[in-house]
Design a protein around this motif. Sequence first.
Motif, short mmCIF file in Angstrom:
data_model
loop_
_atom_site.label_atom_id
_atom_site.label_comp_id
_atom_site.label_asym_id
_atom_site.label_seq_id
_atom_site.Cartn_x
_atom_site.Cartn_y
_atom_site.Cartn_z
N ARG A 136 0.84 -1.21 0.00
CA ARG A 136 0.00 0.00 0.00
C ARG A 136 0.87 1.26 0.00
N THR B 83 -9.95 -1.11 2.81
CA THR B 83 -9.00 -0.04 2.51
C THR B 83 -8.30 -0.26 1.18
N ASP C 147 -8.29 2.31 -1.94
CA ASP C 147 -7.04 2.76 -2.56
C ASP C 147 -7.06 2.53 -4.07
N ALA D 210 -14.40 4.52 4.43
CA ALA D 210 -12.97 4.35 4.67
C ALA D 210 -12.63 4.73 6.10
#
Length: 91
Positions: A3, A34, A38, A66
Amino acid sequence: MVRREGLLALLATRKPEAERCYARAIRSSPQAATGWFDLAAAHQYSDQSAAIRYYRHGLKLRPSGAAAQPVSYTHLRAHETLRYLVCRLLL
């Protein structure tokens, strides 16, 4: 870690690389909302229909949205570029 790599690629306007990083993150943790948020953010300018699908999937996994994580103005300014005037849009 993936990430973070995706975020750095996205901030450096390397969107294809960011999309690949976020897709890898989703493959390793498909139930993590998440990761879907993203991936949606990485696609929001290049493929809006895909971004909407990813946001919707993330919301199914976490209906409250989120994870809200406060970010300081200084942090935002550190990542601001002429192309992405993040803080000026917030004012």
